[in-house]
Write a protein that holds these residues in place. Structure first.
Motif, PDB file in Angstrom:
ATOM      1  N   GLU A  15     126.285 -65.969  29.954  1.00  0.00           N
ATOM      2  CA  GLU A  15     125.653 -67.220  30.397  1.00  0.00           C
ATOM      3  C   GLU A  15     124.609 -67.727  29.274  1.00  0.00           C
ATOM      4  O   GLU A  15     124.593 -68.900  28.929  1.00  0.00           O
ATOM      5  N   GLU A  16     123.994 -66.794  28.585  1.00  0.00           N
ATOM      6  CA  GLU A  16     123.163 -67.336  27.407  1.00  0.00           C
ATOM      7  C   GLU A  16     124.004 -68.064  26.242  1.00  0.00           C
ATOM      8  O   GLU A  16     123.755 -68.966  25.667  1.00  0.00           O
ATOM      9  N   LEU A  17     125.502 -67.081  26.022  1.00  0.00           N
ATOM     10  CA  LEU A  17     126.059 -68.106  24.890  1.00  0.00           C
ATOM     11  C   LEU A  17     126.693 -69.364  25.420  1.00  0.00           C
ATOM     12  O   LEU A  17     126.643 -70.409  24.654  1.00  0.00           O
ATOM     13  N   SER A  18     126.898 -69.705  26.591  1.00  0.00           N
ATOM     14  CA  SER A  18     127.396 -70.906  27.341  1.00  0.00           C
ATOM     15  C   SER A  18     126.108 -72.106  26.920  1.00  0.00           C
ATOM     16  O   SER A  18     126.384 -73.037  26.579  1.00  0.00           O
ATOM     17  N   LEU A  19     124.934 -71.453  27.330  1.00  0.00           N
ATOM     18  CA  LEU A  19     123.738 -72.338  26.909  1.00  0.00           C
ATOM     19  C   LEU A  19     123.570 -72.557  25.546  1.00  0.00           C
ATOM     20  O   LEU A  19     123.283 -73.824  25.160  1.00  0.00           O
ATOM     21  N   ILE A  20     123.913 -71.940  24.558  1.00  0.00           N
ATOM     22  CA  ILE A  20     123.754 -71.765  23.070  1.00  0.00           C
ATOM     23  C   ILE A  20     124.711 -72.946  22.803  1.00  0.00           C
ATOM     24  O   ILE A  20     124.469 -73.968  21.993  1.00  0.00           O
ATOM     25  N   PHE A  21     126.008 -72.747  23.249  1.00  0.00           N
ATOM     26  CA  PHE A  21     126.990 -73.707  22.682  1.00  0.00           C
ATOM     27  C   PHE A  21     126.761 -75.086  23.311  1.00  0.00           C
ATOM     28  O   PHE A  21     127.108 -76.200  22.849  1.00  0.00           O
ATOM     29  N   ILE A  73     124.583 -67.592  15.855  1.00  0.00           N
ATOM     30  CA  ILE A  73     124.713 -67.591  17.130  1.00  0.00           C
ATOM     31  C   ILE A  73     123.921 -66.219  17.780  1.00  0.00           C
ATOM     32  O   ILE A  73     123.356 -66.045  18.898  1.00  0.00           O
ATOM     33  N   ARG A  74     124.265 -65.245  17.136  1.00  0.00           N
ATOM     34  CA  ARG A  74     123.676 -63.639  17.515  1.00  0.00           C
ATOM     35  C   ARG A  74     122.160 -63.886  17.217  1.00  0.00           C
ATOM     36  O   ARG A  74     121.464 -63.234  18.348  1.00  0.00           O
ATOM     37  N   THR A  75     121.529 -64.341  16.336  1.00  0.00           N
ATOM     38  CA  THR A  75     120.060 -64.480  16.318  1.00  0.00           C
ATOM     39  C   THR A  75     119.706 -65.455  17.473  1.00  0.00           C
ATOM     40  O   THR A  75     118.770 -64.985  18.024  1.00  0.00           O
ATOM     41  N   GLN A  76     120.223 -66.491  17.798  1.00  0.00           N
ATOM     42  CA  GLN A  76     119.725 -67.050  19.126  1.00  0.00           C
ATOM     43  C   GLN A  76     120.020 -66.606  20.401  1.00  0.00           C
ATOM     44  O   GLN A  76     119.173 -66.542  20.988  1.00  0.00           O
ATOM     45  N   LEU A  77     120.892 -65.816  20.268  1.00  0.00           N
ATOM     46  CA  LEU A  77     121.156 -64.754  21.386  1.00  0.00           C
ATOM     47  C   LEU A  77     120.234 -63.587  21.695  1.00  0.00           C
ATOM     48  O   LEU A  77     119.342 -63.290  22.694  1.00  0.00           O
ATOM     49  N   ALA A  78     119.929 -63.156  20.287  1.00  0.00           N
ATOM     50  CA  ALA A  78     118.681 -62.251  20.385  1.00  0.00           C
ATOM     51  C   ALA A  78     117.316 -62.566  20.963  1.00  0.00           C
ATOM     52  O   ALA A  78     116.479 -61.891  21.554  1.00  0.00           O
ATOM     53  N   GLY A  79     117.066 -63.967  20.911  1.00  0.00           N
ATOM     54  CA  GLY A  79     115.955 -64.492  21.217  1.00  0.00           C
ATOM     55  C   GLY A  79     115.804 -64.839  22.725  1.00  0.00           C
ATOM     56  O   GLY A  79     114.868 -65.120  23.525  1.00  0.00           O
ATOM     57  N   ARG A  80     117.113 -64.741  23.361  1.00  0.00           N
ATOM     58  CA  ARG A  80     117.244 -65.126  24.787  1.00  0.00           C
ATOM     59  C   ARG A  80     117.503 -63.862  25.596  1.00  0.00           C
ATOM     60  O   ARG A  80     117.315 -63.941  26.848  1.00  0.00           O
ATOM     61  N   ILE A  81     117.833 -62.842  25.043  1.00  0.00           N
ATOM     62  CA  ILE A  81     118.023 -61.646  26.008  1.00  0.00           C
ATOM     63  C   ILE A  81     117.221 -60.465  25.560  1.00  0.00           C
ATOM     64  O   ILE A  81     116.900 -60.268  24.456  1.00  0.00           O
ATOM     65  N   ARG A  82     116.886 -59.740  26.570  1.00  0.00           N
ATOM     66  CA  ARG A  82     116.144 -58.361  26.234  1.00  0.00           C
ATOM     67  C   ARG A  82     117.033 -57.172  26.667  1.00  0.00           C
ATOM     68  O   ARG A  82     117.075 -56.641  27.331  1.00  0.00           O
TER      69      ARG A  82
END
Length: 119
Positions: A15-21, A73-82
């Motif tokens: 879900e978070e990757l979809s939003l990032i893209f 992308i991984r850095t963006q993901l790190a800020g969105r998931i716990r």
């Protein structure tokens, strides 16, 4: 680790990757991408991300660009998931729809040949 936890984290990553893209990546060549599935290793350290690309002829180009952006992308993901550890991302092209198309074509040919025999 329980498969429920793995599935839940994989779903959250998808879900978070979809939003990032969708919202963060401004490259127009990466606009018609769908995250079809995310598979996590049992230790949650490796994530296989499967992408569906609308334009078949641009699949390799898109995969190359996505791999170039993997760290960002991984850095963006790190800020969105716990989670304690954000998994490494590996991107793959999901070619499931190609198989579906191929099978549909075979069924159509069989159906056409059956109709010709009945005429």
């Amino acid at each position: 680790m329980s498969s429920f936890r793995i599935d839940k984290v994989a779903s959250m990553i998808k879900e978070e990757l979809s939003l990032i893209f969708l919202h963060k990546i401004q490259d127009p060549s990466l606009s018609l991408i769908t995250i079809t599935s995310v598979k996590l290793s049992p230790d949650l350290k490796l994530s296989k991300v499967y992408l569906s690309v609308y334009e078949k002829e641009k699949r390799e180009e898109v995969l190359t660009k996505v791999n170039e952006l993997k760290g960002w992308i991984r850095t963006q993901l790190a800020g969105r998931i716990r989670v304690r550890f954000v998994p490494e991302l590996e991107f793959f092209i999901d070619d499931t729809l190609d198989y579906v198309e191929k099978i549909e074509t075979i069924f159509k040919k069989i159906h056409e040949s059956d109709n010709k025999e009945n005429d």
